[in-house]
Enzyme design. Structure first.
Site, short mmCIF file in Angstrom:
data_model
loop_
_atom_site.label_atom_id
_atom_site.label_comp_id
_atom_site.label_asym_id
_atom_site.label_seq_id
_atom_site.Cartn_x
_atom_site.Cartn_y
_atom_site.Cartn_z
N CYS A 111 0.77 -1.18 -0.04
CA CYS A 111 -0.01 -0.07 0.08
C CYS A 111 0.84 1.24 0.05
O CYS A 111 1.65 1.48 0.98
CB CYS A 111 -0.82 0.15 1.27
SG CYS A 111 -1.85 1.54 1.21
N ALA A 235 -7.30 -6.19 -9.84
CA ALA A 235 -8.19 -5.07 -9.04
C ALA A 235 -9.03 -4.49 -10.12
O ALA A 235 -10.22 -4.84 -10.05
CB ALA A 235 -7.33 -4.46 -8.26
C1 LIG Z 1 -10.48 0.24 -4.91
C2 LIG Z 1 -9.19 -0.52 -4.61
C3 LIG Z 1 -8.72 -0.87 -3.10
C4 LIG Z 1 -7.45 -1.64 -2.90
N1 LIG Z 1 -7.13 -2.21 -1.76
C5 LIG Z 1 -6.06 -2.85 -1.50
C6 LIG Z 1 -5.85 -3.69 -0.32
O1 LIG Z 1 -6.82 -3.50 0.57
N2 LIG Z 1 -4.92 -4.34 -0.13
C7 LIG Z 1 -3.95 -4.48 -1.12
O2 LIG Z 1 -2.83 -5.19 -1.16
N3 LIG Z 1 -4.11 -3.68 -2.45
C8 LIG Z 1 -5.26 -2.99 -2.55
N4 LIG Z 1 -5.35 -2.35 -3.70
C9 LIG Z 1 -4.40 -2.48 -4.72
C10 LIG Z 1 -4.63 -3.82 -5.65
O3 LIG Z 1 -4.57 -4.89 -5.08
C11 LIG Z 1 -3.68 -4.01 -6.98
O4 LIG Z 1 -2.52 -4.36 -6.28
C12 LIG Z 1 -3.68 -2.59 -7.96
O5 LIG Z 1 -4.90 -2.05 -7.95
C13 LIG Z 1 -2.88 -2.89 -9.04
O6 LIG Z 1 -3.91 -4.05 -9.87
P1 LIG Z 1 -4.73 -3.67 -10.96
O7 LIG Z 1 -3.79 -2.90 -12.07
O8 LIG Z 1 -5.24 -5.03 -11.50
O9 LIG Z 1 -5.78 -2.66 -10.46
C14 LIG Z 1 -6.69 -1.75 -4.03
C15 LIG Z 1 -6.94 -1.19 -5.41
C16 LIG Z 1 -8.12 -0.67 -5.48
C17 LIG Z 1 -8.43 -0.13 -6.82
#
Ligand SMILES: Cc1cc2nc3c(=O)[nH]c(=O)nc-3n(C[C@H](O)[C@H](O)[C@H](O)COP(=O)(O)O)c2cc1C
Length: 407
Positions: A111, A235
């Site tokens: 994060c 995500a």
């Molecule tokens: C709405 C939202 C909430 C997220 N909450 C978390 C979380 O609680 N823990 C975490 O490790 N990453 C969190 N992320 C990051 C995602 O798990 C992921 O690593 C990041 O969005 C990149 O992946 P993507 O390109 O598929 O979106 C969050 C992302 C989004 C969009």
């Protein structure tokens, strides 16, 4: 080595016992609640994560509140519970309290938000490998479920690989690598699949690749091929299209990104909301955010530039952004209003008849509305037209009048 019951099993043995999942739904605060997890499982996801849970808060809660955060469900396995923490004993204790409801405990080391840096959790801990090593070692030795980690990459390849190896040596059983650096907040910025591949080659535990604008099954395949990872985690791709992993390869390139409208977004939103309705623990905020994402093109084509002048059905958009809307039932009614408008080709901003009238009129999908309903619709739209001098005020006024009718 990790313990499963009385047996010692290797990370690979554990991974195979989960069915060697390839399609993974990411941990998402406010967005990976049980209802969404069940939805994406129907459409191809094989492994899910809870939203990140602060370990300290989790420990301090009563058993009932703790379960409400995990939302365990027999149809939602394998499931990984993700914690954030900066203290070895705290992570171990949280893991003990969660272990009976999940298949692994994950430590959030990715994060990037400023609040995380301030509170000393998430990606900022990647600057403190010794502390992280102690946390992972303590938890993996003390728990009977595997401990996994979710990390970002450093700018520097050697540092990234060294960090991943340190995690494996400390007892981490599986690693998710988000290929962006800590500097890329808001999940944007370039994503380094090369570094993910290097990590995959350097460690001997399952690796999940994450990041890189994965918006189609074709992107998923490209990511797996490029990185050699065991699985792909999504995500935002899943928020925009919960059927991402279940669909057909479209052959379209998403490079440059060009998100397409879903073929039947209203049905998909209703499918999600019907699930949410059966799960009382689903937070209103989660429901509103999923409806916003799923119906972005219908409710607000300028989704990515909120407040744009081209928004359609701005009144409904206002409603799904309004925290007075708290139940699945209310959200379903809003979506039904939208469906009515689309079906009967009411112009944007024209209000439909009242919900009661919609309810007793031919259902959505029927070819014509009864004369009474048509009359009610035209009457309502006349009054709306009169009140629409100022676009924003008008749309809020309509939102308020629809809200008053929600049950
Ligand atoms: C709405 C939202 C909430 C997220 N909450 C978390 C979380 O609680 N823990 C975490 O490790 N990453 C969190 N992320 C990051 C995602 O798990 C992921 O690593 C990041 O969005 C990149 O992946 P993507 O390109 O598929 O979106 C969050 C992302 C989004 C969009």
């Amino acid at each position: 080595k990790i313990m499963a019951g009385e047996e010692l099993v290797s990370p690979w043995h554990w991974w195979r016992s989960l069915g060697s999942p390839r399609y993974v739904s990411a941990p998402m605060v406010n967005n990976s609640e049980l209802a969404f997890r069940l939805l994406v499982r129907r459409h191809g996801v094989q492994l899910t994560y809870t939203p990140m849970i602060p370990a300290k808060k989790f420990i301090s809660m009563g058993a009932k509140d703790r379960l409400a955060l995990i939302e365990p469900h027999e149809d939602d396995r394998p499931l990984i519970v993700q914690f954030c923490s900066d203290e070895p004993d705290e992570l171990l204790e949280a893991g003990r309290l969660a272990r009976d409801h999940c298949d692994a405990i994950d430590l959030n080391l990715g994060c990037p938000q400023s609040q995380a840096a301030r509170d000393h959790y998430g990606a900022v801990l990647m600057e403190e490998p010794e502390l992280v090593s102690r946390m992972v070692r303590r938890a993996s030795q003390g728990l009977r479920v595997p401990v996994t980690c979710k990390i970002r990459v450093f700018d520097n390849l050697e540092r990234t690989v060294a960090f991943a190896k340190m995690l494996q040596a400390s007892g981490c059983s599986m690693l998710t690598v988000h290929g962006r650096t800590r500097g890329c907040t808001h999940h944007e910025g370039s994503c380094n699949w090369d570094y993910i591949r290097e990590v995959k080659e350097a460690v001997d535990i399952p690796v999940i690749a994450n990041g890189g604008m994965i918006r189609s099954l074709r992107d998923v395949r490209r990511c797996l091929e490029h990185t050699g990872a065991d699985a792909v985690m999504s995500a935002i791709g899943l928020l925009l299209d919960p059927r991402l992993f279940g669909g057909q390869e479209s052959g379209q390139s998403s490079d440059p990104p060009d998100p397409q409208p879903l073929p039947d977004p209203i049905e998909l939103a209703l499918e999600y909301l019907e699930l949410a309705k059966t799960i009382p623990s689903t937070p209103g905020k989660s429901m509103r955010e999923h409806v916003q994402a799923l119906l972005r093109f219908e409710l607000c084509p300028s989704y990515y530039h909120r407040g744009g002048k081209t928004d359609r059905h701005k009144d409904l958009w206002n409603l799904v952004c309004c925290n007075r809307v708290t139940t699945a039932h209310q959200c379903i009614q809003i979506v039904e209003v939208l469906a009515w408008r689309e079906k009967h080709r009411l112009a944007p901003y024209e209000p439909p008849p009242t919900l009661k009238q919609i309810k007793y009129a031919p259902r959505i999908g029927a070819s014509t509305a009864g004369p009474q309903v048509q009359a009610a619709a035209s009457e309502a739209s006349d009054s709306a037209r009169r009140s629409l001098d100022s676009e924003d005020e008008g749309s809020w006024e309509l939102a308020a009048s629809i809200f008053d009718n929600l049950e």
